[in-house]
Design an enzyme around this catalytic site. Structure first.
Site, PDB file in Angstrom:
ATOM      1  N   CYS A  18      27.903 -57.955  69.961  1.00  0.00           N
ATOM      2  CA  CYS A  18      27.648 -57.934  68.521  1.00  0.00           C
ATOM      3  C   CYS A  18      26.140 -57.937  68.300  1.00  0.00           C
ATOM      4  O   CYS A  18      25.434 -58.707  68.951  1.00  0.00           O
ATOM      5  CB  CYS A  18      28.288 -59.169  67.887  1.00  0.00           C
ATOM      6  SG  CYS A  18      28.055 -59.284  66.119  1.00  0.00           S
ATOM      7  N   HIS A  23      36.979 -56.918  64.519  1.00  0.00           N
ATOM      8  CA  HIS A  23      35.647 -57.509  64.698  1.00  0.00           C
ATOM      9  C   HIS A  23      34.837 -57.387  63.397  1.00  0.00           C
ATOM     10  O   HIS A  23      34.233 -58.370  62.935  1.00  0.00           O
ATOM     11  CB  HIS A  23      34.937 -56.795  65.861  1.00  0.00           C
ATOM     12  CG  HIS A  23      33.543 -57.268  66.125  1.00  0.00           C
ATOM     13  ND1 HIS A  23      33.173 -57.890  67.302  1.00  0.00           N
ATOM     14  CD2 HIS A  23      32.407 -57.202  65.376  1.00  0.00           C
ATOM     15  CE1 HIS A  23      31.885 -58.192  67.246  1.00  0.00           C
ATOM     16  NE2 HIS A  23      31.394 -57.782  66.091  1.00  0.00           N
ATOM     17  N   GLU A  24      34.840 -56.186  62.806  1.00  0.00           N
ATOM     18  CA  GLU A  24      34.017 -55.962  61.607  1.00  0.00           C
ATOM     19  C   GLU A  24      34.562 -56.732  60.406  1.00  0.00           C
ATOM     20  O   GLU A  24      33.788 -57.304  59.633  1.00  0.00           O
ATOM     21  CB  GLU A  24      33.920 -54.464  61.287  1.00  0.00           C
ATOM     22  CG  GLU A  24      33.255 -53.624  62.356  1.00  0.00           C
ATOM     23  CD  GLU A  24      31.914 -54.174  62.824  1.00  0.00           C
ATOM     24  OE1 GLU A  24      31.194 -54.791  62.013  1.00  0.00           O
ATOM     25  OE2 GLU A  24      31.591 -53.979  64.005  1.00  0.00           O
ATOM     26  N   HIS A  54      33.581 -60.297  60.270  1.00  0.00           N
ATOM     27  CA  HIS A  54      32.244 -60.565  59.720  1.00  0.00           C
ATOM     28  C   HIS A  54      32.313 -60.848  58.213  1.00  0.00           C
ATOM     29  O   HIS A  54      31.501 -61.608  57.679  1.00  0.00           O
ATOM     30  CB  HIS A  54      31.304 -59.375  59.954  1.00  0.00           C
ATOM     31  CG  HIS A  54      30.687 -59.328  61.317  1.00  0.00           C
ATOM     32  ND1 HIS A  54      29.902 -60.335  61.814  1.00  0.00           N
ATOM     33  CD2 HIS A  54      30.723 -58.373  62.286  1.00  0.00           C
ATOM     34  CE1 HIS A  54      29.477 -60.007  63.039  1.00  0.00           C
ATOM     35  NE2 HIS A  54      29.966 -58.828  63.347  1.00  0.00           N
TER      36      HIS A  54
HETATM   37 NI    NI Z   1      29.526 -57.859  65.154  1.00  0.00          NI
END
Ligand code: NI
Length: 192
Positions: A110, A152-153, A156
């Site tokens: 990341c 994953h995104e 965030h």
């Molecule tokens: Ni990331």
């Protein structure tokens, strides 16, 4: 004129906050933010995704792509694997729903956790719903690495970084050491 934005690193509080819904995906400020995020990614080089909180903006905006590849060994091989990849796509207010309980482990990195990588469990298949910059509805199924990038995104946007999803801190380390001792480089999918 699009700008290169500074990347927030783990420890910055914005990475732990829940990002706000975008009320008008067609607003000029959102287009401008996305242009800046694209310019930022271009300055970094290869990537799979970037979420707005990573550039210190607490809005539910994600950019992602799944590179077209000829090196199929780099990607999780599934029946749904698409070697054509996914072109650069902007997601406004994305929501993902797992399509089954099946999960798999894969290596992630990341931009906000620079230099480190870790082994993270993710759902194999998800349904994505989002809006585009023109306000249209985007709906698609994603599998394997594509599904991993989306999870994953979208994490965030909810203040979650990949180490917080890991089952064992034994599988977190510096990239060069992990590649040397734990994993063949061709087996690593870096997320962002
Ligand atoms: Ni990331």
């Amino acid at each position: 004129m699009a700008r290169i934005l500074k990347i927030a690193r783990m420890g910055h509080p914005i990475l732990l906050e829940r990002a706000k819904k975008v009320e008008d995906p067609c607003a000029r400020e959102i287009k401008s933010l996305v242009d800046d995020m694209i310019t930022t990614l271009d300055s970094i080089g290869s990537f799979a995704g970037l979420a707005a909180p990573q550039v210190h903006v607490g809005l539910r905006v994600v950019l992602y792509q799944v590179p077209k590849t000829t090196n199929i060994a780099r990607y999780e091989l599934t029946p749904e694997f698409d070697p054509q990849g996914v072109p650069l796509t902007c997601l406004i207010n994305p929501e993902i729903t797992p399509l089954s309980d099946e999960m798999n482990l894969g290596w992630e990195g990341c931009f906000s956790v620079p230099g480190l990588m870790g082994e993270v469990p993710r759902y194999q298949s998800v349904l994505l719903k989002a809006q585009s910059l023109s306000g249209d509805i985007i709906q698609r199924e994603a599998h394997g690495f594509h599904a991993r990038v989306l999870q994953h995104e979208c994490d965030h946007l909810d203040g979650i970084l990949f180490p917080m999803r890991m089952r064992s801190m034994n599988r977190l380390g510096f990239m060069d050491e992990m590649v040397r001792y734990h994993q063949k480089p061709q087996d690593i999918n870096m997320v962002d």
